[in-house]
Every structure is written in structure tokens, then in C-alpha cells.
Design a protein around this motif. Structure first.
Motif, PDB file in Angstrom:
ATOM      1  N   LEU A 128      -1.615   2.643   3.855  1.00 25.16           N
ATOM      2  CA  LEU A 128      -2.261   3.518   2.868  1.00 25.16           C
ATOM      3  C   LEU A 128      -3.690   3.860   3.276  1.00 25.16           C
ATOM      4  CD1 LEU A 128      -0.958   1.933  -0.486  1.00 25.16           C
ATOM      5  CD2 LEU A 128      -0.134   3.998   0.649  1.00 25.16           C
ATOM      6  N   VAL A 172       1.288  -2.659   3.793  1.00 24.55           N
ATOM      7  CA  VAL A 172       1.003  -1.562   2.853  1.00 24.55           C
ATOM      8  C   VAL A 172      -0.476  -1.166   2.856  1.00 24.55           C
ATOM      9  CG1 VAL A 172       1.107  -0.846   0.420  1.00 24.55           C
ATOM     10  CG2 VAL A 172       2.988  -2.156   1.415  1.00 24.55           C
ATOM     11  N   PRO A 173      -1.436  -2.129   2.759  1.00 24.58           N
ATOM     12  CA  PRO A 173      -2.845  -1.708   2.719  1.00 24.58           C
ATOM     13  C   PRO A 173      -3.250  -0.896   3.942  1.00 24.58           C
ATOM     14  CG  PRO A 173      -2.651  -4.047   2.218  1.00 24.58           C
ATOM     15  CD  PRO A 173      -1.294  -3.589   2.652  1.00 24.58           C
ATOM     16  N   PHE A 187       1.012  -5.938  -9.086  1.00 25.98           N
ATOM     17  CA  PHE A 187      -0.260  -6.108  -8.379  1.00 25.98           C
ATOM     18  C   PHE A 187      -1.279  -5.006  -8.664  1.00 25.98           C
ATOM     19  CE2 PHE A 187       0.678  -9.139  -4.611  1.00 25.98           C
ATOM     20  CZ  PHE A 187       1.325 -10.011  -5.472  1.00 25.98           C
ATOM     21  N   CYS A 188      -0.821  -3.767  -8.801  1.00 32.58           N
ATOM     22  CA  CYS A 188      -1.757  -2.650  -8.941  1.00 32.58           C
ATOM     23  C   CYS A 188      -0.989  -1.429  -9.412  1.00 32.58           C
ATOM     24  CB  CYS A 188      -2.437  -2.347  -7.601  1.00 32.58           C
ATOM     25  SG  CYS A 188      -1.278  -1.681  -6.385  1.00 32.58           S
ATOM     26  N   VAL A 236      -0.296   1.197  -7.711  1.00 38.28           N
ATOM     27  CA  VAL A 236       0.504   1.857  -6.667  1.00 38.28           C
ATOM     28  C   VAL A 236       1.999   1.577  -6.849  1.00 38.28           C
ATOM     29  CG1 VAL A 236       1.015   1.878  -4.175  1.00 38.28           C
ATOM     30  CG2 VAL A 236      -1.350   1.878  -4.957  1.00 38.28           C
ATOM     31  N   PHE A 237       2.336   0.314  -7.125  1.00 36.65           N
ATOM     32  CA  PHE A 237       3.763  -0.042  -7.147  1.00 36.65           C
ATOM     33  C   PHE A 237       4.533   0.587  -8.321  1.00 36.65           C
ATOM     34  CE2 PHE A 237       1.775  -3.016  -4.298  1.00 36.65           C
ATOM     35  CZ  PHE A 237       2.643  -2.972  -3.211  1.00 36.65           C
ATOM     36  N   CYS A 273      -4.438   3.522  -4.153  1.00 38.31           N
ATOM     37  CA  CYS A 273      -4.658   2.149  -3.666  1.00 38.31           C
ATOM     38  C   CYS A 273      -6.158   1.868  -3.608  1.00 38.31           C
ATOM     39  CB  CYS A 273      -4.049   2.022  -2.273  1.00 38.31           C
ATOM     40  SG  CYS A 273      -4.548   0.537  -1.378  1.00 38.31           S
ATOM     41  N   HIS A 274      -6.587   0.703  -4.126  1.00 38.29           N
ATOM     42  CA  HIS A 274      -8.014   0.361  -4.029  1.00 38.29           C
ATOM     43  C   HIS A 274      -8.259  -0.671  -2.929  1.00 38.29           C
ATOM     44  CE1 HIS A 274      -6.322  -2.343  -7.145  1.00 38.29           C
ATOM     45  NE2 HIS A 274      -7.115  -3.247  -6.627  1.00 38.29           N
ATOM     46  N   HIS A 275      -7.282  -0.812  -2.049  1.00 36.78           N
ATOM     47  CA  HIS A 275      -7.451  -1.547  -0.793  1.00 36.78           C
ATOM     48  C   HIS A 275      -7.896  -2.993  -1.004  1.00 36.78           C
ATOM     49  CE1 HIS A 275      -8.710  -1.188   3.700  1.00 36.78           C
ATOM     50  NE2 HIS A 275      -7.477  -1.635   3.542  1.00 36.78           N
ATOM     51  N   CYS A 276      -7.224  -3.675  -1.920  1.00 37.96           N
ATOM     52  CA  CYS A 276      -7.595  -5.073  -2.165  1.00 37.96           C
ATOM     53  C   CYS A 276      -6.943  -6.013  -1.150  1.00 37.96           C
ATOM     54  CB  CYS A 276      -7.217  -5.473  -3.589  1.00 37.96           C
ATOM     55  SG  CYS A 276      -5.430  -5.594  -3.855  1.00 37.96           S
ATOM     56  N   GLY A 277      -5.806  -5.609  -0.615  1.00 40.03           N
ATOM     57  CA  GLY A 277      -5.131  -6.447   0.385  1.00 40.03           C
ATOM     58  C   GLY A 277      -4.162  -7.459  -0.197  1.00 40.03           C
ATOM     59  N   ALA A 278      -4.076  -7.540  -1.529  1.00 39.76           N
ATOM     60  CA  ALA A 278      -3.245  -8.580  -2.156  1.00 39.76           C
ATOM     61  C   ALA A 278      -1.784  -8.479  -1.722  1.00 39.76           C
ATOM     62  CB  ALA A 278      -3.343  -8.466  -3.675  1.00 39.76           C
TER      63      ALA A 278
HETATM   64  S1  SF4 Z   1      -3.786  -3.165  -1.139  1.00 38.50           S
HETATM   65 FE1  SF4 Z   1      -1.735  -3.378  -2.048  1.00 38.50          FE
HETATM   66  S2  SF4 Z   1      -2.041  -4.484  -3.980  1.00 38.50           S
HETATM   67 FE2  SF4 Z   1      -4.062  -3.762  -3.296  1.00 38.50          FE
HETATM   68  S3  SF4 Z   1      -4.308  -1.789  -4.344  1.00 38.50           S
HETATM   69 FE3  SF4 Z   1      -3.431  -1.333  -2.330  1.00 38.50          FE
HETATM   70  S4  SF4 Z   1      -1.228  -1.273  -2.660  1.00 38.50           S
HETATM   71 FE4  SF4 Z   1      -2.135  -2.312  -4.424  1.00 38.50          FE
END
Ligand code: SF4
Ligand code: SF4
Length: 374
Positions: A86, A82-83, A35-36, A38-39, A60-65
Motif C-alpha cells: 500500500l 500489505v503495508p 485492525f483498521c 482498510v480491511f 492505510c495509515h501505515h501502522c504496520g500492525a
Molecule cells: S499497515 Fe495494515 S493495519 Fe496498518 S493501517 Fe495499513 S493496512 Fe491497516
């Protein structure tokens, strides 16, 4: 892998503990690993110190996915969000790394502080103008080069932000140093630097390019959109154009010996006008996107710093455009005072506002690129 030296006591240890808890669950699950950034960064770790947690929070760019995809999200008993975890720690990290420490509290009541500083800036500029000139001059129409300096001498107009900016730059550098040391980041060389600059300039994470689809981020209705990427671009590049316009105007003043205001078609004005319009669109769009974001993924603490920062950036660009429109009328004095007040307030609040997000995010991208290269 992680820093064990607690250089900065995080304001809320609980926020770092929650990040460590959800990361342990995610490390066992790994469903979201594509997803990004972070993982994959999480997978390079087995334990999560406060420094690791703060690093992941700023990556994290806080997309929420990952929230929308998570089978362990509330109401599951694991309660993985997680969002939100973080985002909460990310905002706490701004407070934790602020310099000097006693001013870190400005973050906590950020919205109110910005309004107060803005009012102080306005009062300062208007008061200074009226003290130096007569009301007739303040409300008079002034035309041609040097017109602004009839109201306030150049050395005062430029000297105040120069002094404020010098302090703010030192505070921002110190904040960066604290972040870098606490997260245990390592310099990954110029290849890493190139990768981080490219990721920041293109905002490819917000565009979802890492997923191979480039569909952007999910909104509250879980449909993907690139709107956040476009508005971030507009805000960043609009700001950079306004900065370039101011720098060019400074060169005109000191090198060419020409005083502002300049002609409508001259480079400093053209750059500032286009940059100002783009910045207005970008900040208004970010405000709209912020409103649309699902409540469940927002930070549990409301410092108001997002809205306050967007508002003051919008105000700086909007009042600059209004000043351009009325600069040859009797409203020039009042509009100039309002614009300068907003500009001074922006510089003053810079190290204690969401502005630091850009710096820490870049630092996290730099560390991530370094880690990927081993
Ligand atoms: S919200 Fe989740 S998927 Fe989106 S950037 Fe943050 S950790 Fe990654
Ligand atoms: S957010 Fe949920 S689905 Fe994604 S890796 Fe973590 S536990 Fe698994």
C-alpha cells in the motif's frame, strides 16, 4: 463498487497489481479485519481495480500492525506485505494524480527537487532584497512597525507567495479531482463529512481507537506506542496555528492599517510562536519515528518525499522562530531572507510533495464514511 474508468494511468501498474494480489489473499483470510479501516473497505469488494487499489492505499495509515500479525508474510511463499504494497502504491498515486502532468516527475526525485527549490527561493529573496536596497540597509538593525519592509516592500513580500499559492491551490484541487474520479468515490452527505473530519482531527486510527484498546501503532520492536499520533497532531495543529497567525497578521495589515513586526505579546506573534514551537517538535518527532519504522514495511521505492517534506516544514518553523529572536539585530536581513526563501519553497513544492498525503487521506476517509452508510 469500483471505478472501471482508468482516468489516470498509474505510473507503475505493477504496484496496483501487487495491492490487488495481497487484497485477494487478505479477503480470503480476514484475520486483520479489526485492525483498521482498510480491511472492512476491502471486504466490500471482490475485485480490485487500480482505482480501488489507490483508494485502499490512501486509507492505510501505515501502522504496520497487519505485517507483524501476518502468517503469510515473507518468508512464506505468499509473501504478503500489505503495508509495503500500500505504501508503494500510495507514493505512486501522488505522482499519478499530480497536475499538470509534466510536473509529476518532481515527485520522483523529491528530496533533490526540494533542496534545489529551496536554494532558488533563498537566492530569489536575497537577490531581490539586495537589488532593492543597499548592503548597509541589509545588514542594519531596524526596529518597530514596518521594520521588515525597509528590506523588501510589503507588496513584493506578500505578492510572491500570493502568486505561488494561487497556482498551488489550483494544482491541489485538480489533483483531488483526479483522485476522486479515479477511485470512484461517492459523496456520502454531511454525516459522512462529519465522520471524516472527526477521524482526521482526532487521528483516532493512529491512536488505535478502532481496535478498542487505543494503544497506538506498533514500532519496529512490535510494541505499541501513540508517538506517531502525537507527532502528527503537533505537526498538523502547529501548522494550522502558524497559518492562523499569518492570516491574522494580514488582517492587521489591511484592516487595522498596522505593519509587521508586531509586539511579542500580540496575537499574531503569540500564535506564530506557539505554533512554530509545536511544529518544530512535531516534525522532529515524525523524523525520529520514520527512522524507527521497520524497513520491511517501507515503500520499495525511495522518492525521499517524506524526509524532504518534514525537513522543509521544520526549516520554515525554525527559521521563523530564529527571526523572532534576532529581529531587532543586524542579522534580521539575512534571517528574513532565509525564512522567506524557505516559506516560498514550501508553497512552490506543496502540490508535488508529501503535503498531498493530507488531502488524499481525507478524501479516502470521506469515501470510507460514505461507503459505510451504504
Ligand atoms: S499497515 Fe495494515 S493495519 Fe496498518 S493501517 Fe495499513 S493496512 Fe491497516
Ligand atoms: S495481512 Fe495476512 S493475516 Fe492479515 S488478513 Fe492479510 S493475509 Fe490475513
Amino acid at each position: 463498487m469500483s471505478s472501471t474508468v482508468n482516468l489516470v494511468k498509474l505510473v507503475e501498474q505493477g504496484a496496483a497489481d501487487e495491492v490487488a494480489r495481497v487484497m485477494q489473499i487478505c479477503n480470503a483470510c480476514r484475520y486483520c479485519e479489526g485492525f483498521c479501516a482498510v480491511f472492512p473497505a476491502m471486504e466490500r469488494r471482490r475485485t480490485f481495480s487500480t482505482g480501488d487499489a489507490a483508494y485502499l492505499a490512501n486509507l492505510c495509515h501505515h501502522c504496520g500492525a497487519c505485517y507483524h500479525a501476518c502468517q503469510y508474510a515473507p518468508p512464506h511463499e505468499f509473501g504478503v506485505n500489505v503495508p509495503q504494497a500500500l505504501a508503494t502504491l500510495r507514493e505512486d498515486s501522488y505522482i499519478a494524480y499530480a497536475w499538470p502532468g509534466p510536473l509529476a516527475g518532481l515527485f520522483r526525485r523529491n528530496g533533490l527537487v526540494v533542496v534545489l527549490v529551496l536554494m532558488l527561493g533563498l537566492a530569489l529573496v536575497t537577490g531581490a532584497m539586495l537589488a532593492m536596497i543597499s548592503p548597509q540597509l541589509f545588514w542594519g538593525a531596524h526596529i518597530g512597525e514596518g521594520a521588515f519592509y525597509v528590506l523588501m516592500p510589503h507588496y513584493v513580500m506578500a505578492g510572491i507567495p500570493g502568486f505561488i499559492t494561487a497556482f498551488s491551490v489550483v494544482a491541489l484541487i485538480q489533483g483531488w479531482r483526479r483522485y476522486w474520479r479515479h477511485t470512484g468515490a461517492r459523496w456520502g452527505g454531511f454525516t459522512a463529512l462529519r465522520g471524516a473530519v472527526s477521524a482526521l482531527a482526532s487521528l483516532r486510527h493512529l491512536g488505535g481507537e478502532h481496535t478498542g484498546k487505543g494503544e497506538g501503532c506498533p514500532g519496529p520492536d512490535e510494541t505499541n506506542s501513540r508517538a506517531r499520533q502525537y507527532y502528527h497532531h503537533a505537526t498538523f495543529y502547529g501548522f494550522m496555528m502558524c497559518f492562523a497567525a499569518t492570516s491574522l497578521a494580514t488582517a492587521y495589515h489591511y484592516i487595522l492599517g498596522r505593519e509587521a513586526p508586531y509586539g511579542y505579546l500580540e496575537p499574531p506573534v503569540l500564535l506564530g510562536t506557539v505554533g512554530g514551537i509545536i511544529l518544530c517538535i512535531g516534525t522532529a518527532g515524525l523524523f525520529y519515528e520514520k527512522q524507527r519504522m521497520a524497513t520491511a514495511v517501507k515503500s520499495v521505492r525511495e522518492y525521499g518525499m517524506d524526509y524532504a517534506f518534514i525537513a522543509i516544514l521544520f526549516l520554515v518553523s525554525f527559521t521563523g522562530l530564529v527571526l523572532l529572536a534576532v529581529r531587532e539585530t543586524s542579522f534580521m536581513g539575512l534571517t528574513l531572507a532565509i525564512h522567506l526563501g524557505a516559506v516560498y519553497a514550501f508553497f512552490l513544492i506543496m502540490p508535488y510533495s508529501k503535503f498531498v498525503h493530507g488531502l488524499y487521506r481525507f478524501a479516502a476517509l470521506l469515501a470510507d464514511e460514505g461507503e459505510k452508510q451504504g
